[in-house]
Design a protein around this motif. Structure first.
Motif, PDB file in Angstrom:
ATOM      1  N   ALA A  46      10.394  20.488  27.650  1.00  0.00           N
ATOM      2  CA  ALA A  46       9.609  20.330  28.892  1.00  0.00           C
ATOM      3  C   ALA A  46       8.239  20.993  28.736  1.00  0.00           C
ATOM      4  CB  ALA A  46      10.372  20.934  30.071  1.00  0.00           C
ATOM      5  N   ALA A  47       8.207  22.151  28.057  1.00  0.00           N
ATOM      6  CA  ALA A  47       6.924  22.838  27.833  1.00  0.00           C
ATOM      7  C   ALA A  47       6.014  21.978  26.957  1.00  0.00           C
ATOM      8  CB  ALA A  47       7.169  24.194  27.166  1.00  0.00           C
ATOM      9  N   LEU A  48       6.630  21.321  25.982  1.00  0.00           N
ATOM     10  CA  LEU A  48       5.856  20.418  25.106  1.00  0.00           C
ATOM     11  C   LEU A  48       5.216  19.308  25.944  1.00  0.00           C
ATOM     12  CD1 LEU A  48       5.070  19.260  22.296  1.00  0.00           C
ATOM     13  CD2 LEU A  48       7.317  18.180  22.239  1.00  0.00           C
ATOM     14  N   ARG A  49       6.014  18.709  26.831  1.00  0.00           N
ATOM     15  CA  ARG A  49       5.475  17.627  27.675  1.00  0.00           C
ATOM     16  C   ARG A  49       4.320  18.145  28.542  1.00  0.00           C
ATOM     17  NH1 ARG A  49       8.498  14.449  32.557  1.00  0.00           N
ATOM     18  NH2 ARG A  49       8.661  16.556  33.321  1.00  0.00           N
ATOM     19  N   ILE A  73       1.355  20.262  17.826  1.00  0.00           N
ATOM     20  CA  ILE A  73       2.480  20.452  16.912  1.00  0.00           C
ATOM     21  C   ILE A  73       3.578  21.180  17.688  1.00  0.00           C
ATOM     22  CG2 ILE A  73       3.257  21.514  14.750  1.00  0.00           C
ATOM     23  CD1 ILE A  73       0.367  21.246  13.722  1.00  0.00           C
ATOM     24  N   ALA A  74       4.734  20.534  17.813  1.00  0.00           N
ATOM     25  CA  ALA A  74       5.873  21.169  18.495  1.00  0.00           C
ATOM     26  C   ALA A  74       6.511  22.117  17.497  1.00  0.00           C
ATOM     27  CB  ALA A  74       6.874  20.105  18.918  1.00  0.00           C
ATOM     28  N   GLY A  97       5.219  14.046  23.245  1.00  0.00           N
ATOM     29  CA  GLY A  97       3.801  14.324  23.001  1.00  0.00           C
ATOM     30  C   GLY A  97       3.430  14.975  21.684  1.00  0.00           C
ATOM     31  N   ALA A  98       4.412  15.236  20.814  1.00  0.00           N
ATOM     32  CA  ALA A  98       4.056  15.897  19.553  1.00  0.00           C
ATOM     33  C   ALA A  98       3.499  14.900  18.540  1.00  0.00           C
ATOM     34  CB  ALA A  98       5.282  16.581  18.954  1.00  0.00           C
ATOM     35  N   SER A  99       2.444  15.324  17.825  1.00  0.00           N
ATOM     36  CA  SER A  99       1.954  14.539  16.686  1.00  0.00           C
ATOM     37  C   SER A  99       2.687  14.959  15.435  1.00  0.00           C
ATOM     38  CB  SER A  99       0.461  14.801  16.458  1.00  0.00           C
ATOM     39  OG  SER A  99      -0.273  14.321  17.541  1.00  0.00           O
TER      40      SER A  99
END
Ligand code: NDP
Ligand SMILES: Nc1nc2c(ncn2[C@@H]2O[C@H](COP(=O)(O)O)[C@@H](O)[C@H]2O)c(=O)[nH]1
Length: 327
Positions: free
Chosen positions: A191-194, A205-206, A223-225
């Motif tokens: 969720a923090a990544l989003r 970068i996650a 959303g991570a590349s």
């Protein structure tokens, strides 16, 4: 923040398949002007990567980030990678000697392709100052800054000049930050990544909390590349950690960069050590990750990684410890 969730709470929803074989699906990703076979990078930790693994990854089309815990080796490492025609990718901290190191690189006209600023709490003036220092002296280096866990931090580091930000405070397998400090994204990393990715205008970068190959696809969806992974890369034949035998079974050590084993003292410890089962060859893990991700792309109804970014998903349940134990 409401509606938080983590990797184990999400299932991605399949869309109609458009390939005849999973081998048609392309897992490659471009970051900083180079294209890599996978959107995955082994963690820049001393029990995960060393010089020979870095060379192997670079020679075989994978991204890597060398750790910063043998600072005296960095110059010769960059020179060696450049001599071999391979990408050079190193880490730095924010102490005063790191400013001198960056100055030395500039003096010697030795610009690494990638520089990662590797700090526990990346939303700080110390990191902003270091980003600006690197960008002024080594403008051609792609700067990854972290770690952070909020949209404000992502925006501030991007505005300071970071080319990518690394998200994840406390979700790591050998991390005890969430327990010792009460802070972080442990238990809600996805969720923090989003949340962070929505604010980002550059790649994210996650970092941390990946426990299965499916979590790589979920990171891409949110959303991570690129995805940084420690524990899944620990325990290989090639891994730098010590090997031990227990009841005829082989294990390898994996310890946190903020553990007393890394620091050599019990000060501000926010990491632990564990032993993971010996896993065999690193390439087998990379190959399995690629095949699983190809399968994910096919379930997403596409042929390229981007297909995953738009799939629907459901939230199944929530569990804050993501299967981890403190000791
Ligand atoms: N991703 C994660 O969740 C985490 C990762 N780590 C990893 O552990 C390693 C060590 O990290 P780190 O401790 O940052 O590196 P260092 O021990 O090199 O610390 C870097 C500098 O930042 C200062 N510092 C560290 N934490 C804080 C804080 N919370 N507030 C203010 N200043 C701080 C330190 O001073 P002083 O020590 O005097 O405070 C030091 O001057 C890194 O590789 C990092 O990636 C560590 C924790 C969490
Ligand atoms: N809180 C801490 N986090 C740490 C430490 N050493 C590394 N890390 C972070 O963990 C990830 C790897 O996570 P994993 O779940 O894939 O194993 C790594 O990239 C760092 O960001 C530490 O000592 N304390």
């Amino acid at each position: 923040m409401d509606n938080v969730f983590d990797y184990e709470d999400i299932q991605l929803i399949p869309a109609k398949c458009i390939v005849n074989s999973r081998s048609e699906c392309d897992t490659s990703v471009t970051l900083g002007g180079h294209t890599f076979k996978l959107p995955v990078v082994p963690a820049n930790m001393q029990t995960i990567i060393d010089e020979s693994i870095a060379i192997y990854l670079a020679e075989n089309g994978y991204f890597y980030i060398m750790h910063r815990f043998q600072p005296e080796k960095r110059i010769s490492f960059i020179q060696d990678m450049k001599l071999r025609g391979l990408i050079s990718s190193i880490s730095v901290g924010v102490q005063s000697e790191e400013y001198e190191f960056v100055q030395q690189l500039a003096n010697e006209n030795l610009s690494p392709d990638y520089i990662t600023i590797d700090i526990a709490h990346g939303h700080s003036e110390a990191v902003i100052k270091m980003i600006k220092h690197i960008k002024q002296l080594l403008p051609n280096s792609f700067v990854i800054a972290g770690n952070v866990g909020t949209p404000e931090a992502v925006r501030e580091l991007e505005n300071a000049g970071a080319d990518a930000t690394k998200v994840g405070i406390g979700p790591g397998k050998v991390c005890i930050t969430k327990i010792k400090t009460g802070f972080g994204t442990g238990g809600w990393q996805l969720a923090a990544l989003r949340w962070c990715a929505k604010a980002a205008s550059k790649p994210i970068i996650a970092d941390g909390g990946i426990r299965t190959n499916g979590d790589i696809a979920k990171s891409v969806r949110f959303g991570a590349s690129m995805v940084m992974i420690g524990s899944l890369f620990a325990g290989h034949e090639e891994s730098p950690g010590e090997t031990i035998e227990v009841n005829g079974k082989l294990y390898k050590e994996y310890f946190g960069s903020a553990s007393e084993f890394q620091k050599g003292e019990k000060k501000n410890v926010e990491g632990k050590k564990m032993h993971v089962e010996h896993k065999g060859a690193l390439q087998d893990t990379l190959t399995e990750m690629e095949q699983d991700l190809q399968s994910s792309i096919s379930y997403a109804g596409g042929k390229k990684l981007d297909a995953i970014r738009n799939v629907d998903y459901v939230v199944v349940k929530n569990s804050i410890f993501n299967g981890d134990k403190v000791y």
